[in-house]
Motif scaffolding. Structure first.
Motif, PDB file in Angstrom:
ATOM      1  N   ARG A 142       0.842  -1.195   0.000  1.00  0.00           N
ATOM      2  CA  ARG A 142       0.000   0.000   0.000  1.00  0.00           C
ATOM      3  C   ARG A 142       0.878   1.245   0.000  1.00  0.00           C
ATOM      4  N   THR A 143       0.501   2.216  -0.819  1.00  0.00           N
ATOM      5  CA  THR A 143       1.188   3.495  -0.849  1.00  0.00           C
ATOM      6  C   THR A 143       0.166   4.600  -0.597  1.00  0.00           C
ATOM      7  N   PRO A 144       0.616   5.826  -0.270  1.00  0.00           N
ATOM      8  CA  PRO A 144      -0.342   6.930  -0.089  1.00  0.00           C
ATOM      9  C   PRO A 144      -1.142   7.225  -1.343  1.00  0.00           C
ATOM     10  N   TYR A 145      -0.695   6.709  -2.519  1.00  0.00           N
ATOM     11  CA  TYR A 145      -1.338   7.024  -3.782  1.00  0.00           C
ATOM     12  C   TYR A 145      -2.109   5.837  -4.334  1.00  0.00           C
ATOM     13  N   SER A 146      -2.376   4.834  -3.511  1.00  0.00           N
ATOM     14  CA  SER A 146      -2.960   3.598  -4.046  1.00  0.00           C
ATOM     15  C   SER A 146      -4.378   3.796  -4.568  1.00  0.00           C
ATOM     16  N   GLU A 147      -5.050   4.913  -4.188  1.00  0.00           N
ATOM     17  CA  GLU A 147      -6.379   5.148  -4.740  1.00  0.00           C
ATOM     18  C   GLU A 147      -6.334   5.742  -6.142  1.00  0.00           C
ATOM     19  N   MET A 148      -5.151   6.160  -6.631  1.00  0.00           N
ATOM     20  CA  MET A 148      -5.021   6.662  -7.998  1.00  0.00           C
ATOM     21  C   MET A 148      -4.985   5.485  -8.972  1.00  0.00           C
ATOM     22  N   LEU A 149      -5.776   5.550  -9.989  1.00  0.00           N
ATOM     23  CA  LEU A 149      -5.951   4.400 -10.860  1.00  0.00           C
ATOM     24  C   LEU A 149      -4.945   4.444 -12.006  1.00  0.00           C
ATOM     25  N   GLY A 150      -3.835   3.781 -11.841  1.00  0.00           N
ATOM     26  CA  GLY A 150      -2.791   3.741 -12.849  1.00  0.00           C
ATOM     27  C   GLY A 150      -2.690   2.383 -13.508  1.00  0.00           C
ATOM     28  N   GLU A 151      -1.540   2.121 -14.125  1.00  0.00           N
ATOM     29  CA  GLU A 151      -1.336   0.901 -14.896  1.00  0.00           C
ATOM     30  C   GLU A 151      -0.511  -0.149 -14.164  1.00  0.00           C
ATOM     31  N   ASN A 152      -0.045   0.141 -12.964  1.00  0.00           N
ATOM     32  CA  ASN A 152       0.821  -0.804 -12.262  1.00  0.00           C
ATOM     33  C   ASN A 152       0.059  -2.047 -11.837  1.00  0.00           C
ATOM     34  N   ASP A 184       0.626 -14.310 -23.966  1.00  0.00           N
ATOM     35  CA  ASP A 184      -0.391 -15.360 -24.034  1.00  0.00           C
ATOM     36  C   ASP A 184      -0.305 -16.122 -22.713  1.00  0.00           C
ATOM     37  N   VAL A 185      -1.293 -15.920 -21.838  1.00  0.00           N
ATOM     38  CA  VAL A 185      -1.189 -16.409 -20.464  1.00  0.00           C
ATOM     39  C   VAL A 185      -2.421 -17.228 -20.099  1.00  0.00           C
ATOM     40  N   ASP A 186      -2.184 -18.403 -19.513  1.00  0.00           N
ATOM     41  CA  ASP A 186      -3.231 -19.280 -19.000  1.00  0.00           C
ATOM     42  C   ASP A 186      -3.241 -19.171 -17.481  1.00  0.00           C
ATOM     43  N   ILE A 187      -4.376 -18.759 -16.909  1.00  0.00           N
ATOM     44  CA  ILE A 187      -4.501 -18.598 -15.456  1.00  0.00           C
ATOM     45  C   ILE A 187      -5.639 -19.490 -14.980  1.00  0.00           C
ATOM     46  N   SER A 188      -5.357 -20.391 -14.049  1.00  0.00           N
ATOM     47  CA  SER A 188      -6.376 -21.331 -13.591  1.00  0.00           C
ATOM     48  C   SER A 188      -6.340 -21.481 -12.074  1.00  0.00           C
ATOM     49  N   ARG A 189      -7.507 -21.804 -11.512  1.00  0.00           N
ATOM     50  CA  ARG A 189      -7.655 -22.135 -10.085  1.00  0.00           C
ATOM     51  C   ARG A 189      -6.964 -21.109  -9.183  1.00  0.00           C
ATOM     52  N   SER A 190      -7.207 -19.838  -9.454  1.00  0.00           N
ATOM     53  CA  SER A 190      -6.534 -18.784  -8.704  1.00  0.00           C
ATOM     54  C   SER A 190      -7.532 -17.738  -8.226  1.00  0.00           C
ATOM     55  N   LEU A 191      -7.144 -17.022  -7.160  1.00  0.00           N
ATOM     56  CA  LEU A 191      -7.925 -15.927  -6.595  1.00  0.00           C
ATOM     57  C   LEU A 191      -7.221 -14.616  -6.905  1.00  0.00           C
ATOM     58  N   ILE A 192      -7.951 -13.676  -7.504  1.00  0.00           N
ATOM     59  CA  ILE A 192      -7.449 -12.321  -7.745  1.00  0.00           C
ATOM     60  C   ILE A 192      -8.459 -11.380  -7.115  1.00  0.00           C
ATOM     61  N   ALA A 193      -8.039 -10.575  -6.130  1.00  0.00           N
ATOM     62  CA  ALA A 193      -9.024  -9.822  -5.355  1.00  0.00           C
ATOM     63  C   ALA A 193      -8.430  -8.565  -4.734  1.00  0.00           C
ATOM     64  N   ALA A 194      -9.361  -7.636  -4.397  1.00  0.00           N
ATOM     65  CA  ALA A 194      -9.061  -6.458  -3.581  1.00  0.00           C
ATOM     66  C   ALA A 194      -8.101  -5.488  -4.251  1.00  0.00           C
ATOM     67  N   MET A 195      -8.435  -5.074  -5.495  1.00  0.00           N
ATOM     68  CA  MET A 195      -7.628  -4.109  -6.233  1.00  0.00           C
ATOM     69  C   MET A 195      -8.382  -2.785  -6.352  1.00  0.00           C
ATOM     70  N   TRP A 196      -7.629  -1.699  -6.339  1.00  0.00           N
ATOM     71  CA  TRP A 196      -8.246  -0.385  -6.523  1.00  0.00           C
ATOM     72  C   TRP A 196      -8.751  -0.190  -7.939  1.00  0.00           C
ATOM     73  N   ASN A 197      -8.143  -0.861  -8.905  1.00  0.00           N
ATOM     74  CA  ASN A 197      -8.529  -0.621 -10.291  1.00  0.00           C
ATOM     75  C   ASN A 197      -9.066  -1.916 -10.903  1.00  0.00           C
ATOM     76  N   GLU A 198      -8.227  -2.753 -11.497  1.00  0.00           N
ATOM     77  CA  GLU A 198      -8.680  -3.938 -12.216  1.00  0.00           C
ATOM     78  C   GLU A 198      -8.036  -5.214 -11.679  1.00  0.00           C
ATOM     79  N   GLY A 199      -8.795  -6.310 -11.738  1.00  0.00           N
ATOM     80  CA  GLY A 199      -8.247  -7.590 -11.315  1.00  0.00           C
ATOM     81  C   GLY A 199      -7.316  -8.168 -12.362  1.00  0.00           C
ATOM     82  N   VAL A 200      -7.831  -8.358 -13.586  1.00  0.00           N
ATOM     83  CA  VAL A 200      -7.050  -8.859 -14.720  1.00  0.00           C
ATOM     84  C   VAL A 200      -7.279  -7.925 -15.901  1.00  0.00           C
ATOM     85  N   SER A 201      -6.208  -7.438 -16.510  1.00  0.00           N
ATOM     86  CA  SER A 201      -6.346  -6.560 -17.679  1.00  0.00           C
ATOM     87  C   SER A 201      -5.489  -7.089 -18.820  1.00  0.00           C
ATOM     88  N   VAL A 202      -6.055  -7.040 -20.030  1.00  0.00           N
ATOM     89  CA  VAL A 202      -5.412  -7.585 -21.230  1.00  0.00           C
ATOM     90  C   VAL A 202      -5.437  -6.516 -22.313  1.00  0.00           C
TER      91      VAL A 202
END
Length: 304
Positions: A142-152, A184-202
């Protein structure tokens, strides 16, 4: 037999030179407190980097084919405690741009960019193929700027082919997993959660790159503020996933035609799926439940 002997002998020499890790039959064992990055750097292509239970405080770059394997997402965690440092060249470029503009909005945008740039990925997979990441928990900072929606992103695949399974990628953080520039990425049986912006972006930053694509299967993607999944390139598949809890949309795609099959898409504050532009997606066998605006909202030239 001779080639196998020399391959193993070469691995042993590399590890003795590094002076840090135990190895057997192409597997490098890393204990908590040891450096994952050093193990990656000395590993031959195709090696397995086996991480013992514990918390590893570092950011890593994978730049060759290998397997990064934990003892289980409940046992092995990679989670950096501090922000990445800027090079002098990056600092000079930032201040040069700042001095050249008097527009307060432009100055604020530059300040946000430099603040967001401080959060480098926990795992960066760059310009390689045949990478496997499995049985790990991956955290951010967490950073002081984590509410800013960037690309990281906590995990970033850039120009790479990889598989990821049985992992958790959980915030705080801006984005969970980023798949860009022909990856080209295969993602299976995983949890992605609690992001300020996006969970998975392509998407693609490099217009000359081939289409980036992801195959998401049997994953739980939830509580990501802007969107759980965002797709901007052809070829992606989302199947048998649970997608929920976004303050905006569960899935958004623009000017592309993914396959979205047999998912449970629920409890998103706006739309379960938001589709925009010229698209011809396959959307089949999904359950939409308690999305507050629409199950699916289609705009402009849709032929979904």
């Amino acid at each position: 037999m001779r080639s196998y002997f020399f391959a193993c002998f070469g691995l042993t020499i590399a590890l003795i030179g590094a002076g840090a890790f135990a190895a057997d039959a192409g597997t490098i064992h890393v204990a908590a407190g040891e450096s994952i990055q050093k193990a990656i750097d000395v590993a031959p292509a195709g090696a397995v980097i086996a991480l013992a239970p514990g918390i590893y405080d570092e950011r890593i770059i994978i730049h060759k084919p290998l397997t990064l394997e934990g003892a289980g997402y409940e046992k092995t965690t990679i989670r950096p405690s501090g922000q990445a440092k800027f090079t002098q060249a990056q600092k000079d470029a930032f201040f040069d741009q700042l001095e050249k503009t008097a527009d307060p909005r432009r100055r604020m945008m530059l300040a946000e960019q430099i603040a967001n740039a401080s959060a480098a990925p926990t795992i960066l997979v760059e310009s390689t193929k045949d990478v496997v990441i499995q049985h790990l928990a991956i955290g951010g900072v967490r950073t002081p700027y984590s509410e800013m929606l960037g690309e990281n992103a906590m995990v970033s695949f850039e120009g790479s082919a990889a598989k990821m399974s049985d992992c958790t990628v959980v915030g705080p953080g801006e984005n969970g997993i980023r798949v860009i520039n022909g990856s080209d990425v295969d993602i299976s049986r995983s949890l992605i959660a609690a992001m300020w912006n996006e969970g998975v972006s392509v998407y693609n930053e490099d217009r000359a790159a081939s289409a980036s694509k992801v195959h998401l299967s049997d994953c739980d993607i939830r509580n990501c503020y802007s969107r759980c999944v965002t797709i901007g390139c052809e070829g992606s598949v989302i199947e048998r996933c649970r997608i929920s809890g976004s303050a905006w949309h569960g899935i958004r795609y623009d000017y592309c035609s993914p396959k979205i099959i047999d998912n449970l898409i629920f409890a998103n504050a706006r739309c379960g799926i938001y589709a925009s532009g010229k698209t011809a997606a396959t959307v089949s066998g999904n359950v939409f439940w308690k999305n507050e605006m629409d199950g699916m909202s289609c705009w402009f030239q849709n032929a979904d």
